[in-house]
Each structure stands twice: as structure tokens, then as C-alpha cells.
Design a protein around this motif. Sequence first.
Motif, mmCIF file in Angstrom:
data_model
loop_
_atom_site.group_PDB
_atom_site.id
_atom_site.type_symbol
_atom_site.label_atom_id
_atom_site.label_comp_id
_atom_site.label_asym_id
_atom_site.label_seq_id
_atom_site.Cartn_x
_atom_site.Cartn_y
_atom_site.Cartn_z
ATOM 1 N N UNK A 1 -34.816 -40.054 1.169
ATOM 2 C CA UNK A 1 -36.010 -40.062 0.327
ATOM 3 C C UNK A 1 -35.623 -40.367 -1.115
ATOM 4 N N UNK A 2 -36.387 -41.234 -1.772
ATOM 5 C CA UNK A 2 -36.074 -41.616 -3.140
ATOM 6 C C UNK A 2 -36.093 -40.446 -4.128
ATOM 7 N N UNK A 3 -36.947 -39.429 -3.950
ATOM 8 C CA UNK A 3 -36.870 -38.293 -4.877
ATOM 9 C C UNK A 3 -35.509 -37.590 -4.871
ATOM 10 N N UNK A 4 -34.722 -37.801 -3.811
ATOM 11 C CA UNK A 4 -33.393 -37.184 -3.719
ATOM 12 C C UNK A 4 -32.289 -38.093 -4.278
ATOM 13 N N UNK A 5 -32.689 -39.147 -4.969
ATOM 14 C CA UNK A 5 -31.771 -40.193 -5.442
ATOM 15 C C UNK A 5 -30.508 -39.622 -6.089
ATOM 16 N N UNK A 6 -30.674 -38.757 -7.081
ATOM 17 C CA UNK A 6 -29.503 -38.234 -7.782
ATOM 18 C C UNK A 6 -28.860 -37.069 -7.042
ATOM 19 N N UNK A 7 -29.662 -36.225 -6.408
ATOM 20 C CA UNK A 7 -29.095 -35.087 -5.665
ATOM 21 C C UNK A 7 -28.190 -35.567 -4.538
ATOM 22 N N UNK A 8 -28.594 -36.640 -3.863
ATOM 23 C CA UNK A 8 -27.762 -37.220 -2.806
ATOM 24 C C UNK A 8 -26.401 -37.638 -3.359
ATOM 25 N N UNK A 9 -26.425 -38.334 -4.485
ATOM 26 C CA UNK A 9 -25.168 -38.834 -5.027
ATOM 27 C C UNK A 9 -24.273 -37.699 -5.504
ATOM 28 N N UNK A 10 -24.847 -36.732 -6.174
ATOM 29 C CA UNK A 10 -24.059 -35.607 -6.679
ATOM 30 C C UNK A 10 -23.333 -34.889 -5.538
ATOM 31 N N UNK A 11 -24.064 -34.598 -4.476
ATOM 32 C CA UNK A 11 -23.467 -33.885 -3.349
ATOM 33 C C UNK A 11 -22.422 -34.735 -2.641
ATOM 34 N N UNK A 12 -22.729 -36.004 -2.422
ATOM 35 C CA UNK A 12 -21.814 -36.839 -1.636
ATOM 36 C C UNK A 12 -20.570 -37.214 -2.427
ATOM 37 N N UNK A 13 -20.694 -37.365 -3.727
ATOM 38 C CA UNK A 13 -19.503 -37.599 -4.538
ATOM 39 C C UNK A 13 -18.581 -36.379 -4.489
ATOM 40 N N UNK A 14 -19.160 -35.199 -4.563
ATOM 41 C CA UNK A 14 -18.364 -33.970 -4.465
ATOM 42 C C UNK A 14 -17.581 -33.943 -3.151
ATOM 43 N N UNK A 15 -18.233 -34.286 -2.056
ATOM 44 C CA UNK A 15 -17.548 -34.276 -0.766
ATOM 45 C C UNK A 15 -16.483 -35.357 -0.695
ATOM 46 N N UNK A 16 -16.789 -36.557 -1.173
ATOM 47 C CA UNK A 16 -15.802 -37.641 -1.138
ATOM 48 C C UNK A 16 -14.536 -37.241 -1.877
ATOM 49 N N UNK A 17 -14.667 -36.645 -3.041
ATOM 50 C CA UNK A 17 -13.490 -36.267 -3.812
ATOM 51 C C UNK A 17 -12.715 -35.143 -3.135
ATOM 52 N N UNK A 18 -13.401 -34.243 -2.451
ATOM 53 C CA UNK A 18 -12.696 -33.193 -1.705
ATOM 54 C C UNK A 18 -11.934 -33.789 -0.528
ATOM 55 N N UNK A 19 -12.554 -34.739 0.168
ATOM 56 C CA UNK A 19 -11.889 -35.387 1.300
ATOM 57 C C UNK A 19 -10.690 -36.189 0.819
#
Length: 347
Positions: free
Chosen positions: A124-142
Motif C-alpha cells: 500500500x502506498x501509505x506505507x511507502x516510507x515505513x516499508x523502506x525503513x523496516x526493510x533497510x533495517x533487516x537488509x543491514x542486519x542480514x
Amino acid sequence: MEIGIDSFAVNLPAADGAGVTAAQRMAQLLEEIEIADRAGIDVFGIGEHHKDYTLDSAPAVILAAAAARTSRIRLTSAVTVLSADDPVRVFQDFATLDLISNGRAEMVVGRGSSLEAYPLFGHAMPDYDALFTEKLDLLLKVREHTHVTWNGRFRPALTGQGIYPRPAQEVLPVWLGVGGTPHSFARAGALGLPLMIAIIGGGFERFRPLVDLYKEAGRHAGHAPEQLKVGVHAIGFVAQTDQEARDLFFPGWARMFGIAARERGWAPPTRAQFDAACSPSGAYLVGSPETATLRARAASEALGGVSRITFQMSSGENDQAAMRRSIELLGQEVAPAIRRAGAKGTS
């Protein structure tokens, strides 16, 4: 300063209705990367779009094919739309690319300026920034840990599973791709990630306050200055003369920006707008080798020092001979001139 090329694997029919097949255009793209490798270009990036006139929906696959045909050029996304993807799978794809290329893989991650990936993958577009914030956090942990314990809103939790393969490089480079949002610059600095700025209009100097914000956020977070690298992604094309470069690139530019104008409700692009963007006060790197060199150096000076500039050479026209020659001029004349100037500046 590193010199690179970015491509969006555009495949539009010619103005007369003729054109090449998708398979033929893909073969041309791989040839372009081979030419760039031989010409001494430092890095080649493939974008991510999900449109009927682009072939770059799976950039890691294209880059893996290029890795098997090149020997020295670094290979990166430009950008990976991380918000719409699974960070675990993204890491696996680029770790695999890193193994195939013997340690030449990178990625630039961002939210993406083209939004078609979000509904395509059920976001959903309203989650535009929340999606990125969460997924960047996971990518860097991985990236940091083989076994990850993590919980979030948009993806099932990880409870210590192993994430394989691991890359050939000790740390897989991840750049943060940004447009003009201050929060994005500050986030990159706080995380200590190298910054790739997409500049497609206006002048380079207008981004200087945002670069300063990035560096200040990085210093405040305790990151070393050398860790806070700045890169620029800008529209560029090289030919023997300024006029030839403009005349060769304008028709394809007009087609591409005409499509964007229709999609976004903008006024149709004009030649006057294009020429203004190619002028010394604009943000395009279009011209002779001498002009492209001066414009790249000017961009670096305006932003307080740039580590990498990538020329976005995708065009709505498919003049492969002109593209080959532009890549050769960029690698054989522009890049060496920039490196010589940099060496003098540090001596």
C-alpha cells in the motif's frame, strides 16, 4: 572519483515503428557492459522498473550475466526498490552475484521514483516510507549476521535461520539512493551508508545543503568522514562535440520524458528545457569529452567532493553505434581526465 554508467534497459520501438526484440535489446545491453569494462569504466548499474518499455525488472539477473562476461568493472543496482522486495532475497541475489563476479557486486537501495512495484507486489502506498525503513533495517542486519533474529510488521519474523550464500567480499557494499528528501539524507548519514543522489533537474549546487545535512548526521552518529561517501547519478552522454552529443541524445530524451510527462501530468518536454539542462547551470553531463569532464568536476566541487558519478545514458532511441562510441569516450577520455585532475588536486 569513480566514473560509472547506469542503464534502465529501455526498449521502445523506433519512431518509424521498427525496432529490436527484447532478446536483441538485452544482448545489446550486455555488450554495452562489456565495452564499459574494456574502456576502463569503474562501475555499471542496472535500474529496476516494471514497465512495458523497460527490461530491468530483475537487475541482479542481468548483472550476473554481465559478471560472466567481464573481469574488472563493478556491478550494481541503480536502484533496487527495496520497499517492494524481500530483503533476505535481495541479499541472497546480490551475494550470489558477488560470488559470480569474484567480489565486484554492490547495490544501491531506495524507495524508487517509479511506483508501479508497490501494487504489483501487494504493498500500500501509505506505507511507502515505513516499508523502506523496516526493510533497510533487516537488509543491514542480514548483511552483518549469517543468523538473524528479527521481527517486523511487513515480513514474517526470523528466528535465527541461516541466510546463505555469503558474499565473496567481507562486507557487501550497500549505498542509499535518494532524491531530494532531507529525511533520506539524514537517515543515510545516521546509518553511515554511502549516499547516491539522483539529480535529474535543476543545478548541482541546490543539493549542497542536503549533502551537508548527510555529513553532519553521520558525524553526530560517530561515523568516520571517509565512510560518508557521496555519489551522483545524473543524465549524461558523450560525443565528439557538444552539438553532436545534444543532437544524438535529445530525441530519445524527449521520448522518455514525454512518457514520464504523460504518466505524471507534466507539460511535454521541449528542446529549450533540454538545452538549458545541458548548459553550465544545468545538471546534465551531455557534451564533448572536455565538457563532460568539466561538468563532472563542477558537480563534485558544488557538492563538496564526490566519490562517484554515474552517467544515466538510457534513451528512448536505440542508436547502438552512438551508445558504443559514447561509452568508449567516457572510459578512454573523460574518466582518465577526471582521475588526472583528482591526482593533481591531492598532490
